[in-house]
Write a protein that holds these residues in place. Sequence first.
Motif, PDB file in Angstrom:
ATOM      1  N   PRO A  49       2.659  10.539   2.242  1.00  0.00           N
ATOM      2  CA  PRO A  49       2.697   9.091   2.509  1.00  0.00           C
ATOM      3  C   PRO A  49       2.441   8.728   3.968  1.00  0.00           C
ATOM      4  O   PRO A  49       1.822   7.698   4.257  1.00  0.00           O
ATOM      5  CB  PRO A  49       4.100   8.674   2.056  1.00  0.00           C
ATOM      6  CG  PRO A  49       4.886   9.933   1.950  1.00  0.00           C
ATOM      7  CD  PRO A  49       3.918  11.028   1.668  1.00  0.00           C
ATOM      8  N   GLU A  50       2.906   9.545   4.901  1.00  0.00           N
ATOM      9  CA  GLU A  50       2.675   9.267   6.312  1.00  0.00           C
ATOM     10  C   GLU A  50       1.182   9.311   6.642  1.00  0.00           C
ATOM     11  O   GLU A  50       0.688   8.500   7.446  1.00  0.00           O
ATOM     12  CB  GLU A  50       3.435  10.267   7.194  1.00  0.00           C
ATOM     13  CG  GLU A  50       4.943  10.170   7.111  1.00  0.00           C
ATOM     14  CD  GLU A  50       5.546  10.875   5.905  1.00  0.00           C
ATOM     15  OE1 GLU A  50       6.767  10.753   5.693  1.00  0.00           O
ATOM     16  OE2 GLU A  50       4.790  11.550   5.164  1.00  0.00           O
ATOM     17  N   ALA A  51       0.480  10.260   6.023  1.00  0.00           N
ATOM     18  CA  ALA A  51      -0.966  10.353   6.250  1.00  0.00           C
ATOM     19  C   ALA A  51      -1.680   9.138   5.650  1.00  0.00           C
ATOM     20  O   ALA A  51      -2.636   8.605   6.235  1.00  0.00           O
ATOM     21  CB  ALA A  51      -1.504  11.643   5.638  1.00  0.00           C
ATOM     22  N   LEU A  52      -1.214   8.695   4.481  1.00  0.00           N
ATOM     23  CA  LEU A  52      -1.773   7.489   3.851  1.00  0.00           C
ATOM     24  C   LEU A  52      -1.576   6.278   4.762  1.00  0.00           C
ATOM     25  O   LEU A  52      -2.507   5.490   4.994  1.00  0.00           O
ATOM     26  CB  LEU A  52      -1.094   7.266   2.502  1.00  0.00           C
ATOM     27  CG  LEU A  52      -1.445   5.988   1.746  1.00  0.00           C
ATOM     28  CD1 LEU A  52      -2.913   5.962   1.354  1.00  0.00           C
ATOM     29  CD2 LEU A  52      -0.552   5.847   0.498  1.00  0.00           C
ATOM     30  N   ASP A  53      -0.367   6.128   5.295  1.00  0.00           N
ATOM     31  CA  ASP A  53      -0.066   5.001   6.167  1.00  0.00           C
ATOM     32  C   ASP A  53      -0.899   5.056   7.446  1.00  0.00           C
ATOM     33  O   ASP A  53      -1.380   4.026   7.941  1.00  0.00           O
ATOM     34  CB  ASP A  53       1.422   4.993   6.508  1.00  0.00           C
ATOM     35  CG  ASP A  53       1.848   3.734   7.243  1.00  0.00           C
ATOM     36  OD1 ASP A  53       1.509   2.626   6.780  1.00  0.00           O
ATOM     37  OD2 ASP A  53       2.502   3.863   8.293  1.00  0.00           O
ATOM     38  N   GLU A  54      -1.086   6.262   7.987  1.00  0.00           N
ATOM     39  CA  GLU A  54      -1.880   6.408   9.208  1.00  0.00           C
ATOM     40  C   GLU A  54      -3.325   5.979   8.991  1.00  0.00           C
ATOM     41  O   GLU A  54      -3.921   5.287   9.827  1.00  0.00           O
ATOM     42  CB  GLU A  54      -1.827   7.860   9.689  1.00  0.00           C
ATOM     43  CG  GLU A  54      -2.568   8.101  10.993  1.00  0.00           C
ATOM     44  CD  GLU A  54      -2.492   9.538  11.465  1.00  0.00           C
ATOM     45  OE1 GLU A  54      -3.108   9.852  12.505  1.00  0.00           O
ATOM     46  OE2 GLU A  54      -1.845  10.367  10.787  1.00  0.00           O
ATOM     47  N   ILE A  55      -3.904   6.372   7.862  1.00  0.00           N
ATOM     48  CA  ILE A  55      -5.287   5.977   7.556  1.00  0.00           C
ATOM     49  C   ILE A  55      -5.402   4.460   7.499  1.00  0.00           C
ATOM     50  O   ILE A  55      -6.324   3.861   8.080  1.00  0.00           O
ATOM     51  CB  ILE A  55      -5.750   6.620   6.230  1.00  0.00           C
ATOM     52  CG1 ILE A  55      -5.951   8.130   6.401  1.00  0.00           C
ATOM     53  CG2 ILE A  55      -7.051   5.968   5.734  1.00  0.00           C
ATOM     54  CD1 ILE A  55      -6.191   8.865   5.094  1.00  0.00           C
ATOM     55  N   LEU A  56      -4.468   3.811   6.807  1.00  0.00           N
ATOM     56  CA  LEU A  56      -4.543   2.366   6.628  1.00  0.00           C
ATOM     57  C   LEU A  56      -4.208   1.618   7.920  1.00  0.00           C
ATOM     58  O   LEU A  56      -4.801   0.575   8.219  1.00  0.00           O
ATOM     59  CB  LEU A  56      -3.597   1.946   5.498  1.00  0.00           C
ATOM     60  CG  LEU A  56      -4.000   2.467   4.107  1.00  0.00           C
ATOM     61  CD1 LEU A  56      -2.879   2.254   3.104  1.00  0.00           C
ATOM     62  CD2 LEU A  56      -5.279   1.813   3.621  1.00  0.00           C
ATOM     63  N   THR A  57      -3.277   2.156   8.702  1.00  0.00           N
ATOM     64  CA  THR A  57      -2.901   1.522   9.968  1.00  0.00           C
ATOM     65  C   THR A  57      -4.063   1.511  10.955  1.00  0.00           C
ATOM     66  O   THR A  57      -4.315   0.515  11.655  1.00  0.00           O
ATOM     67  CB  THR A  57      -1.693   2.256  10.591  1.00  0.00           C
ATOM     68  OG1 THR A  57      -0.575   2.156   9.711  1.00  0.00           O
ATOM     69  CG2 THR A  57      -1.330   1.655  11.947  1.00  0.00           C
ATOM     70  N   ASN A  58      -4.769   2.630  11.025  1.00  0.00           N
ATOM     71  CA  ASN A  58      -5.831   2.794  12.022  1.00  0.00           C
ATOM     72  C   ASN A  58      -7.211   2.379  11.512  1.00  0.00           C
ATOM     73  O   ASN A  58      -8.221   2.680  12.153  1.00  0.00           O
ATOM     74  CB  ASN A  58      -5.877   4.251  12.494  1.00  0.00           C
ATOM     75  CG  ASN A  58      -4.597   4.671  13.191  1.00  0.00           C
ATOM     76  OD1 ASN A  58      -3.974   3.856  13.876  1.00  0.00           O
ATOM     77  ND2 ASN A  58      -4.190   5.912  13.015  1.00  0.00           N
ATOM     78  N   ILE A  72       5.169   6.609  -1.369  1.00  0.00           N
ATOM     79  CA  ILE A  72       3.759   6.237  -1.518  1.00  0.00           C
ATOM     80  C   ILE A  72       3.646   4.780  -1.965  1.00  0.00           C
ATOM     81  O   ILE A  72       2.821   4.011  -1.442  1.00  0.00           O
ATOM     82  CB  ILE A  72       3.064   7.188  -2.523  1.00  0.00           C
ATOM     83  CG1 ILE A  72       3.000   8.611  -1.963  1.00  0.00           C
ATOM     84  CG2 ILE A  72       1.659   6.677  -2.872  1.00  0.00           C
ATOM     85  CD1 ILE A  72       2.578   9.653  -2.984  1.00  0.00           C
ATOM     86  N   TYR A  73       4.490   4.399  -2.923  1.00  0.00           N
ATOM     87  CA  TYR A  73       4.462   3.023  -3.421  1.00  0.00           C
ATOM     88  C   TYR A  73       4.767   2.042  -2.292  1.00  0.00           C
ATOM     89  O   TYR A  73       4.126   0.972  -2.180  1.00  0.00           O
ATOM     90  CB  TYR A  73       5.471   2.859  -4.563  1.00  0.00           C
ATOM     91  CG  TYR A  73       5.384   1.532  -5.283  1.00  0.00           C
ATOM     92  CD1 TYR A  73       4.566   1.389  -6.400  1.00  0.00           C
ATOM     93  CD2 TYR A  73       6.106   0.420  -4.845  1.00  0.00           C
ATOM     94  CE1 TYR A  73       4.481   0.163  -7.068  1.00  0.00           C
ATOM     95  CE2 TYR A  73       6.025  -0.795  -5.496  1.00  0.00           C
ATOM     96  CZ  TYR A  73       5.206  -0.920  -6.609  1.00  0.00           C
ATOM     97  OH  TYR A  73       5.107  -2.129  -7.258  1.00  0.00           O
ATOM     98  N   ALA A  74       5.734   2.401  -1.435  1.00  0.00           N
ATOM     99  CA  ALA A  74       6.099   1.517  -0.326  1.00  0.00           C
ATOM    100  C   ALA A  74       4.932   1.322   0.632  1.00  0.00           C
ATOM    101  O   ALA A  74       4.699   0.203   1.135  1.00  0.00           O
ATOM    102  CB  ALA A  74       7.313   2.086   0.414  1.00  0.00           C
ATOM    103  N   LEU A  84      -2.738  16.450   1.474  1.00  0.00           N
ATOM    104  CA  LEU A  84      -1.706  16.865   0.522  1.00  0.00           C
ATOM    105  C   LEU A  84      -0.797  17.900   1.159  1.00  0.00           C
ATOM    106  O   LEU A  84      -1.194  18.614   2.078  1.00  0.00           O
ATOM    107  CB  LEU A  84      -2.346  17.484  -0.731  1.00  0.00           C
ATOM    108  CG  LEU A  84      -3.385  16.679  -1.495  1.00  0.00           C
ATOM    109  CD1 LEU A  84      -4.000  17.542  -2.598  1.00  0.00           C
ATOM    110  CD2 LEU A  84      -2.767  15.429  -2.106  1.00  0.00           C
ATOM    111  N   ASP A  85       0.436  17.981   0.629  1.00  0.00           N
ATOM    112  CA  ASP A  85       1.301  19.110   0.931  1.00  0.00           C
ATOM    113  C   ASP A  85       1.885  19.609  -0.387  1.00  0.00           C
ATOM    114  O   ASP A  85       1.375  19.267  -1.468  1.00  0.00           O
ATOM    115  CB  ASP A  85       2.363  18.750   1.970  1.00  0.00           C
ATOM    116  CG  ASP A  85       3.366  17.690   1.487  1.00  0.00           C
ATOM    117  OD1 ASP A  85       3.404  17.401   0.273  1.00  0.00           O
ATOM    118  OD2 ASP A  85       4.122  17.168   2.323  1.00  0.00           O
ATOM    119  N   ALA A  86       2.938  20.400  -0.340  1.00  0.00           N
ATOM    120  CA  ALA A  86       3.483  21.000  -1.553  1.00  0.00           C
ATOM    121  C   ALA A  86       4.041  19.974  -2.533  1.00  0.00           C
ATOM    122  O   ALA A  86       4.210  20.280  -3.715  1.00  0.00           O
ATOM    123  CB  ALA A  86       4.568  22.006  -1.180  1.00  0.00           C
TER     124      ALA A  86
END
Length: 477
Positions: free
Chosen positions: A195-204, A240-242, A188-190
């Motif tokens: 979303p970038e962290a979400l994408d990284e988890i799913l990508t890797n 996030i939705y994207a 999380l941030d402020a």
Amino acid sequence: MPSIDPAPVTIDFTKYFSKESTGRKRSQLKELRPYFEIPGMISFGVGIPHPSTWPVNGMTLSIPFAGKSVFIPGHESRSPEDMLPLAPYSDPVKGDHLFPDLSGELQYSATYGTPHLLGWIKEHIQRVHAPPYNDWVNLCTAGNTDGVDAVMRACFDRGDYMLVEEFAYPGLLSPAATLGIKCLGVPLDAEGLVPEALDEILTNWDDKEREGPRPKMLVLVPTCSNPAGVTIPAHRKREIYAVCRKWDVLICEDDPYCFLQIRPNGADSPIVPSFLSLDTDGRVIRVDSFSKIVAPGSRLGWITGHSTLVEKIMNTRESATQCPSGFSIAAIAAILRAWGSHDGFEKKYIPYISDIYAKRCLMMIDLLKKHVPDETIELPAPSGGMFLWVRLKIECHPSFPAEDAEAISKKAFKSMIDEKVLMAPSEFFKAPSISTWTKEEEAKRIFVRISFSLPPPEEMEEGCRRMGRALAKAWRL
């Protein structure tokens, strides 16, 4: 023949427990309970509304078998004389979806819910969220806890992963663990979930390494979240939705605090658009509740989502809660009708209740600024709800980095308990994670959750004084 000796036989009850019962995980917040019993303790640790916010403060029930009516007292209403004048009854007019009637409400209901209340909920969702696809339906629940439980049971098998916020409500983490679902926190941030962290988890994602398939659902509290108090802005929700669309991930939008967000101009300030309002695919399951805007004990809420998903979620309730309480349905339908249905609810009551919490939130911010040293805490931008997620400045502590950040946090918590002020430490909300942080980064991820919903103003100020003394002592100021 079996013994009929009247002497009792000792039973080992543990052999009757199911694996689910034996492995049940309890919320870490239960660990705060002993501190509540300390005389003189001021608690910012529990997220419960003040009874003065409830829109009902008394009831009268007519009981034919007893041959009388009985009065049920409420907040600052201790006798029938305190009741407001009884309004004349009028039958619903054509097109009115609210027609509470105990002769129907106290009967078994359809599992989807009482038709007249479902009709009102459908209109409410269309007016407030306007989902941009057609095949959505609603399901009544016994509140958000019941709703999210139904979602998990309908969509997850043991061993599946579920994406959650980095800091998440233990009332989600604990039952998920009990069901064998492996939660995985997204940073999380402020502005909320990154979303970038979400994408990284799913990508890797590696099925073998993680011992499970790529997660198929993200569960998050998007408005005035518990514990982080963050409201995700519309642009972040689109991002996030994207990501979820890219990886075909469902979104469970658990949103009990939706209408408690700060609205500076009342009804003229629009609420932040929901995930449901952006959902062109039907991948959002939205979970709503009357618990925070009417009363927690009402245990009445609803789910909105694609008909195919909601049908399976409904199936989990047929042999569980079955349907919400008829008393709750009748009472809440009558309350909504008394307010003037949608217009009164949206334009008068919701701005009124959000203003109460907004004033409490801003008051707590001011008191923390006044009484707690700047060197010890970082305050968040207030968004409303019931919580402030206050960061402890571990990096400014004289023992850091020689001493571990969590160890410093525990000592700070003990110092506050010694001063008789209670709040919930962030370790109680920490979801399992695959993110790695340096010692310095970890030091900036230590928080306390402060609830401002229940204490009266004088306790809020004294509690902030005590917090200031405790942290000044812990930071050796």
